[in-house]
Design a protein around this motif. Structure first.
Motif, PDB file in Angstrom:
ATOM      1  N   CYS A  30       0.838  -1.213   0.000  1.00 59.01           N
ATOM      2  CA  CYS A  30       0.000   0.000   0.000  1.00 59.01           C
ATOM      3  C   CYS A  30       0.865   1.253   0.000  1.00 59.01           C
ATOM      4  N   GLY A  31       1.939   1.236   0.768  1.00 61.66           N
ATOM      5  CA  GLY A  31       2.827   2.386   0.791  1.00 61.66           C
ATOM      6  C   GLY A  31       3.495   2.627  -0.547  1.00 61.66           C
ATOM      7  N   LEU A  32       3.902   1.554  -1.228  1.00 65.27           N
ATOM      8  CA  LEU A  32       4.553   1.699  -2.531  1.00 65.27           C
ATOM      9  C   LEU A  32       3.580   2.156  -3.604  1.00 65.27           C
ATOM     10  N   VAL A  33       2.315   1.801  -3.472  1.00 63.29           N
ATOM     11  CA  VAL A  33       1.308   2.320  -4.406  1.00 63.29           C
ATOM     12  C   VAL A  33       1.240   3.834  -4.299  1.00 63.29           C
ATOM     13  N   VAL A  34       1.253   4.346  -3.068  1.00 60.47           N
ATOM     14  CA  VAL A  34       1.216   5.800  -2.862  1.00 60.47           C
ATOM     15  C   VAL A  34       2.491   6.449  -3.396  1.00 60.47           C
ATOM     16  N   VAL A  35       3.645   5.841  -3.097  1.00 61.66           N
ATOM     17  CA  VAL A  35       4.919   6.404  -3.557  1.00 61.66           C
ATOM     18  C   VAL A  35       4.975   6.446  -5.074  1.00 61.66           C
ATOM     19  N   ASN A  36       4.558   5.371  -5.721  1.00 63.76           N
ATOM     20  CA  ASN A  36       4.586   5.348  -7.181  1.00 63.76           C
ATOM     21  C   ASN A  36       3.588   6.322  -7.786  1.00 63.76           C
ATOM     22  N   ALA A  37       2.455   6.527  -7.104  1.00 61.72           N
ATOM     23  CA  ALA A  37       1.498   7.522  -7.595  1.00 61.72           C
ATOM     24  C   ALA A  37       2.109   8.916  -7.594  1.00 61.72           C
ATOM     25  N   ILE A  38       3.085   9.152  -6.728  1.00 61.59           N
ATOM     26  CA  ILE A  38       3.757  10.458  -6.680  1.00 61.59           C
ATOM     27  C   ILE A  38       4.887  10.528  -7.705  1.00 61.59           C
ATOM     28  N   VAL A  39       5.818   9.577  -7.647  1.00 64.64           N
ATOM     29  CA  VAL A  39       7.045   9.713  -8.446  1.00 64.64           C
ATOM     30  C   VAL A  39       6.906   9.146  -9.855  1.00 64.64           C
ATOM     31  N   ASN A  40       5.947   8.266 -10.081  1.00 67.58           N
ATOM     32  CA  ASN A  40       5.803   7.636 -11.408  1.00 67.58           C
ATOM     33  C   ASN A  40       4.474   7.979 -12.077  1.00 67.58           C
ATOM     34  N   ASN A  41       3.892   9.102 -11.729  1.00 73.43           N
ATOM     35  CA  ASN A  41       2.622   9.482 -12.345  1.00 73.43           C
ATOM     36  C   ASN A  41       2.866  10.059 -13.746  1.00 73.43           C
ATOM     37  N   PRO A  42       1.843  10.098 -14.595  1.00 73.27           N
ATOM     38  CA  PRO A  42       2.018  10.568 -15.975  1.00 73.27           C
ATOM     39  C   PRO A  42       2.177  12.078 -16.095  1.00 73.27           C
ATOM     40  N   ILE A  43       1.976  12.832 -15.018  1.00 73.29           N
ATOM     41  CA  ILE A  43       2.100  14.284 -15.086  1.00 73.29           C
ATOM     42  C   ILE A  43       3.559  14.712 -15.103  1.00 73.29           C
ATOM     43  N   SER A  44       4.366  14.132 -14.222  1.00 78.39           N
ATOM     44  CA  SER A  44       5.749  14.569 -14.072  1.00 78.39           C
ATOM     45  C   SER A  44       6.740  13.664 -14.798  1.00 78.39           C
ATOM     46  N   ASN A  45       6.262  12.685 -15.538  1.00 81.62           N
ATOM     47  CA  ASN A  45       7.162  11.755 -16.220  1.00 81.62           C
ATOM     48  C   ASN A  45       6.900  11.766 -17.721  1.00 81.62           C
ATOM     49  N   PRO A  46       7.934  11.478 -18.506  1.00 81.46           N
ATOM     50  CA  PRO A  46       7.726  11.336 -19.952  1.00 81.46           C
ATOM     51  C   PRO A  46       6.710  10.232 -20.241  1.00 81.46           C
ATOM     52  N   ARG A  47       6.008  10.395 -21.340  1.00 78.02           N
ATOM     53  CA  ARG A  47       4.964   9.432 -21.670  1.00 78.02           C
ATOM     54  C   ARG A  47       5.525   8.033 -21.891  1.00 78.02           C
ATOM     55  N   TYR A  48       6.728   7.941 -22.455  1.00 80.35           N
ATOM     56  CA  TYR A  48       7.306   6.625 -22.696  1.00 80.35           C
ATOM     57  C   TYR A  48       7.632   5.915 -21.384  1.00 80.35           C
ATOM     58  N   TRP A  49       8.049   6.670 -20.353  1.00 76.19           N
ATOM     59  CA  TRP A  49       8.304   6.032 -19.066  1.00 76.19           C
ATOM     60  C   TRP A  49       7.011   5.576 -18.418  1.00 76.19           C
ATOM     61  N   PHE A  50       5.965   6.402 -18.505  1.00 78.10           N
ATOM     62  CA  PHE A  50       4.681   5.976 -17.947  1.00 78.10           C
ATOM     63  C   PHE A  50       4.159   4.749 -18.690  1.00 78.10           C
ATOM     64  N   LEU A  51       4.443   4.657 -19.988  1.00 76.77           N
ATOM     65  CA  LEU A  51       4.086   3.466 -20.744  1.00 76.77           C
ATOM     66  C   LEU A  51       4.810   2.245 -20.190  1.00 76.77           C
ATOM     67  N   THR A  52       6.069   2.437 -19.787  1.00 77.95           N
ATOM     68  CA  THR A  52       6.826   1.353 -19.145  1.00 77.95           C
ATOM     69  C   THR A  52       6.145   0.905 -17.855  1.00 77.95           C
ATOM     70  N   VAL A  53       5.721   1.871 -17.053  1.00 77.78           N
ATOM     71  CA  VAL A  53       5.049   1.555 -15.786  1.00 77.78           C
ATOM     72  C   VAL A  53       3.775   0.751 -16.042  1.00 77.78           C
ATOM     73  N   VAL A  54       2.976   1.184 -17.006  1.00 78.21           N
ATOM     74  CA  VAL A  54       1.696   0.526 -17.279  1.00 78.21           C
ATOM     75  C   VAL A  54       1.909  -0.896 -17.787  1.00 78.21           C
ATOM     76  N   PHE A  55       2.774  -1.062 -18.798  1.00 74.20           N
ATOM     77  CA  PHE A  55       2.986  -2.387 -19.379  1.00 74.20           C
ATOM     78  C   PHE A  55       3.592  -3.344 -18.353  1.00 74.20           C
ATOM     79  N   SER A  56       4.568  -2.897 -17.585  1.00 73.48           N
ATOM     80  CA  SER A  56       5.203  -3.802 -16.617  1.00 73.48           C
ATOM     81  C   SER A  56       4.215  -4.219 -15.526  1.00 73.48           C
TER      82      SER A  56
END
Length: 492
Positions: free
Chosen positions: A251-277
């Protein structure tokens, strides 16, 4: 009359396979027609000022070829994650989008060389795709291996996983603190870049992206990997679902990833990596999810991806995409790969020559600062962009261009031959570790989905920009991996 257990198992296996076979047959004809015929045909009949020359017909051939291979990946009986991602990228970024640009007569980045360089670039892309297919075919028909003792598979050590989780929390916390708090991660990528510059963390000079990539990577990669390993553990282990500390960490990592790996502050290709993985880690055996991801990927890349750049700049610097044609969004800078490959050919032909491995050396030793390595090569895209006189040198450098710049046409072909072989081996290993081996701590069940997602970044390039996160991921994997078969030390 008695019926053997094997016969019953065979009947049950046949019964289970019928819906999947029926689904494949139902999808086959419309999917092939859509990817190979309808979509390329629709693009070619649109009005435009493009010239129907040799380059145009080669581009149409490349699009049809990539569409056929992508359809084969979607319909395959065994899920081929990395190969599917490769053909998804080829079909959209090297096929349909450049075909639309050729029809309209508009390119996202100026092509400074003669038309013959564009023709050569498209030909080399097609050669690389064929070489990739040959390499994958060689992986399927390997000679029989010598009899040897089987090595134990890579597993996630239990204590090692908790160490990675601690590193993930620490890295993300430091990244958030250094960049000005959680709020900046929900503003824009421009705000993130300004925070990196103002904090003095970028380093490496104005043309270097390595410093900022390392800072961002340390805050994002461990958090994503720890989340993936915990997700894998949760979906495959009843023990994990009954462990309060594991649930709390997840649960804590879900919150952390919502902050550091969200599509607002990250390139779209990296967010695509997050989604596919995440998708392929959470649903390792679902053919429906695999097929839906590839098919939806085509639709999203063509219709939504150009409009998802809303958060690159703040409100003052954002200029929405205005279009009167469904094809015009495909002529923006996201899809400049074929044009930049042609510019790379012109760059080399102008007298600059091939790099003979220097670019690859810079990719491998990305962590060496320029103050120590005098004359360290720039990103390939930046180098070609500066030679072109571009103000914005944040340009793509597709893998075809990277290999050709370093090693020429023979080296490029050999590189894609090896790439196809390795991707096919990786996909086979993923199938073995998820279908035949359902142990919770299987490392490859997480690594292959991550590689699948990150392959979009690697194929787009430049490789030097992508190297920072690769290095951090390698360190995290080394930290968490064990080859011990002691059940007390691994996840169960």
């Amino acid at each position: 009359m008695a019926v053997s257990a094997g016969a019953v198992a065979g009947v049950r296996g046949t019964t289970r396979s019928v819906p999947r076979a029926a689904l494949s047959r139902a999808l086959a004809v419309p999917l092939v027609i859509a990817l190979v015929g309808f979509l390329p045909g629709y693009v070619t009949v649109q009005p435009g000022t493009g010239v129907r020359d040799t380059a145009y017909w080669l581009q149409l051939t490349l699009t049809v070829y990539a569409g056929g291979r992508l359809a084969a990946m979607v319909l395959t009986r065994r899920r081929r994650l990395i190969q599917g991602a490769f053909w998804l990228f080829c079909y959209v970024a090297m096929g349909v989008a450049p075909l639309a640009q050729a029809v309209i007569g508009q390119v996202p980045t100026p092509v400074v060389g003669p038309r013959s360089d564009t023709t050569t670039a498209i030909t080399l892309v097609l050669v690389g795709c064929v070489a990739f297919d040959v390499g994958a075919l060689l992986a399927r028909h390997r000679p029989a291996a010598r009899v040897r003792r089987a090595r134990p598979p890579a597993q996630v050590g239990r204590r090692r996983l908790w160490l990675l989780i601690a590193v993930a929390y620490l890295g993300s916390a430091l990244s958030i603190a250094k960049l000005g708090g959680p709020a900046v991660f929900f503003s824009s990528r421009q705000a993130i870049s300004e925070s990196v510059q103002s904090s003095g963390l970028a380093g490496g000079g104005g043309d270097s992206h390595v410093g900022s990539a390392f800072i961002r990577g340390f805050g994002t990669v461990p958090a994503l990997l720890a989340l993936l390993f915990l997700v894998r553990w949760m979906i495959t282990s009843r023990v994990a679902r009954r462990t309060p500390s594991a649930i709390a960490a997840l649960c804590g990592l879900v919150v952390v990833n919502a902050i550091v790996n969200n599509p607002i502050s990250n390139p779209r290709y990296w967010f695509l990596t997050v989604v596919f993985s995440l998708l392929f880690t959470a649903f390792p055996r679902s053919p429906v999810m695999y097929r839906a991801a590839l098919v939806t990927g085509v639709v999203a890349a063509l219709l939504l991806f150009p409009f998802l750049d809303r958060f690159r700049y703040d409100s003052g610097g954002y200029h929405p995409v205005e279009t009167t044609s469904v094809l015009e969004p495909l002529t923006i800078k996201d899809y400049d790969q074929v044009g930049m490959f042609a510019n790379t050919l012109t760059f080399v032909h102008s007298g600059k020559g091939h790099a003979h491995g220097r670019q690859l050396a810079a990719d491998v030793f990305f962590f060496v600062p320029r103050s120590v390595w005098h004359g360290k090569p720039l990103d390939s895209g930046v180098q070609v962009g500066q030679w072109m006189g571009m103000t914005n040198t944040n340009l793509s450098s597709p893998l075809w261009a990277e290999l050709w710049l370093d090693f020429g046409p023979v080296g490029m072909t050999g590189g894609f031959l090896a790439l196809g072989y390795l991707c096919a081996r990786g996909d086979r290993r993923y199938a073995q570790r998820t279908v035949e081996d359902g142990r919770p701590g299987t490392v490859m069940a997480v690594v292959i989905p991550l590689v699948c997602g990150y392959s979009f970044i690697l194929l787009r390039g430049p490789l030097l920009q992508a190297s920072g996160r690769i290095g951090i991921a390698a360190v995290c994997l080394a930290l968490v991996t064990t080859f011990s078969e002691d059940r007390r030390k691994i996840l169960r």
